[in-house]
Design a protein around this motif. Structure first.
Motif, short mmCIF file in Angstrom:
data_model
loop_
_atom_site.label_atom_id
_atom_site.label_comp_id
_atom_site.label_asym_id
_atom_site.label_seq_id
_atom_site.Cartn_x
_atom_site.Cartn_y
_atom_site.Cartn_z
N MET A 104 -5.18 2.89 9.85
CA MET A 104 -4.84 4.08 9.09
C MET A 104 -3.59 4.69 9.69
O MET A 104 -3.39 4.69 10.89
N ILE A 105 -2.76 5.24 8.82
CA ILE A 105 -1.55 5.93 9.23
C ILE A 105 -1.49 7.26 8.48
O ILE A 105 -1.89 7.34 7.32
N PHE A 106 -1.03 8.31 9.16
CA PHE A 106 -0.99 9.64 8.56
C PHE A 106 0.24 10.35 9.12
O PHE A 106 0.53 10.25 10.31
N ARG A 107 0.95 11.06 8.27
CA ARG A 107 2.13 11.78 8.75
C ARG A 107 1.70 12.85 9.75
O ARG A 107 0.76 13.60 9.52
N SER A 108 2.38 12.91 10.89
CA SER A 108 2.03 13.88 11.92
C SER A 108 2.41 15.29 11.47
O SER A 108 3.19 15.47 10.54
N LEU A 109 1.83 16.26 12.14
CA LEU A 109 2.03 17.66 11.79
C LEU A 109 2.73 18.39 12.93
O LEU A 109 2.50 18.09 14.10
N ASP A 110 3.53 19.39 12.57
CA ASP A 110 4.14 20.21 13.61
C ASP A 110 3.20 21.34 14.00
O ASP A 110 2.06 21.41 13.53
N GLY A 111 3.64 22.26 14.82
CA GLY A 111 2.80 23.34 15.32
C GLY A 111 2.30 24.30 14.27
O GLY A 111 1.30 24.98 14.46
N THR A 112 2.98 24.34 13.11
CA THR A 112 2.54 25.24 12.03
C THR A 112 1.77 24.49 10.94
O THR A 112 1.42 25.09 9.92
N GLY A 113 1.51 23.20 11.15
CA GLY A 113 0.73 22.43 10.18
C GLY A 113 1.55 21.76 9.10
O GLY A 113 0.99 21.17 8.18
N ASP A 114 2.88 21.82 9.20
CA ASP A 114 3.73 21.14 8.22
C ASP A 114 3.98 19.70 8.65
O ASP A 114 3.95 19.38 9.84
N TRP A 115 4.25 18.84 7.68
CA TRP A 115 4.53 17.44 7.98
C TRP A 115 5.82 17.29 8.78
O TRP A 115 6.78 18.01 8.55
N ASN A 116 5.83 16.34 9.69
CA ASN A 116 7.04 16.00 10.44
C ASN A 116 7.84 14.95 9.68
O ASN A 116 7.28 14.02 9.11
N PHE A 117 9.16 15.10 9.70
CA PHE A 117 10.07 14.15 9.07
C PHE A 117 11.23 13.84 10.02
O PHE A 117 11.51 14.60 10.93
N GLY A 118 11.91 12.73 9.76
CA GLY A 118 13.16 12.44 10.42
C GLY A 118 13.09 11.77 11.77
O GLY A 118 14.10 11.62 12.44
N GLN A 119 11.91 11.34 12.19
CA GLN A 119 11.79 10.69 13.49
C GLN A 119 11.25 9.27 13.35
O GLN A 119 10.67 8.72 14.28
N GLY A 120 11.43 8.66 12.18
CA GLY A 120 10.97 7.30 11.95
C GLY A 120 9.47 7.17 12.15
O GLY A 120 8.69 8.01 11.70
N LYS A 121 9.06 6.13 12.86
CA LYS A 121 7.64 5.86 13.07
C LYS A 121 6.96 6.94 13.92
O LYS A 121 5.75 7.09 13.88
#
Length: 117
Positions: free
Chosen positions: A1-18
């Motif tokens: 399973m793969i899931f987009r990681s979250l930042d400190g406020t619960g928003d999805w992280n983008f721009g860092q590849g894998k």
């Protein structure tokens, strides 16, 4: 399973590849957290998912209903094989702390604490 990681406020992280993604138990934990924190009929990509927080936290003595809703949400999450325990604590300001322990397809006894403020 793969899931987009979250930042400190619960928003999805983008721009860092894998590195913008979580895998295995971390992915399951993030999926559960996202699903639990979602309001019923308020998530654009899953409108029938979520918990009816407005009703549950707007009424006193709903800990048992909250626990049942959380248990159902966790059990419906991908990769969860068993819910070992759930603890729900609502304080006087209606801040909610959920502690759970689950077994997954990857491991056993994965514990997590989620705060709903």
């Amino acid at each position: 399973m793969i899931f987009r990681s979250l930042d400190g406020t619960g928003d999805w992280n983008f721009g860092q590849g894998k590195q913008s993604y979580a895998t295995q138990d971390n992915a399951i934990a993030l999926d559960i957290k996202t699903r639990i924190l979602s309001f019923f009929k308020d998530c654009w990509f899953a409108p029938s998912d979520g918990i009816d927080w407005l009703t549950l936290l707007g009424t006193k003595s709903t800990e048992q209903q909250i626990q049942l809703s959380v248990r159902g949400t966790i059990l419906q999450s991908y990769g969860v094989t068993k819910v070992n325990s759930i603890s729900v604590n609502v304080d006087n300001n209606r801040h909610l702390t959920i502690t759970y322990d689950i077994n997954t397809i990857f491991s056993q006894n994965q514990s997590q604490v989620i705060e709903v403020i």
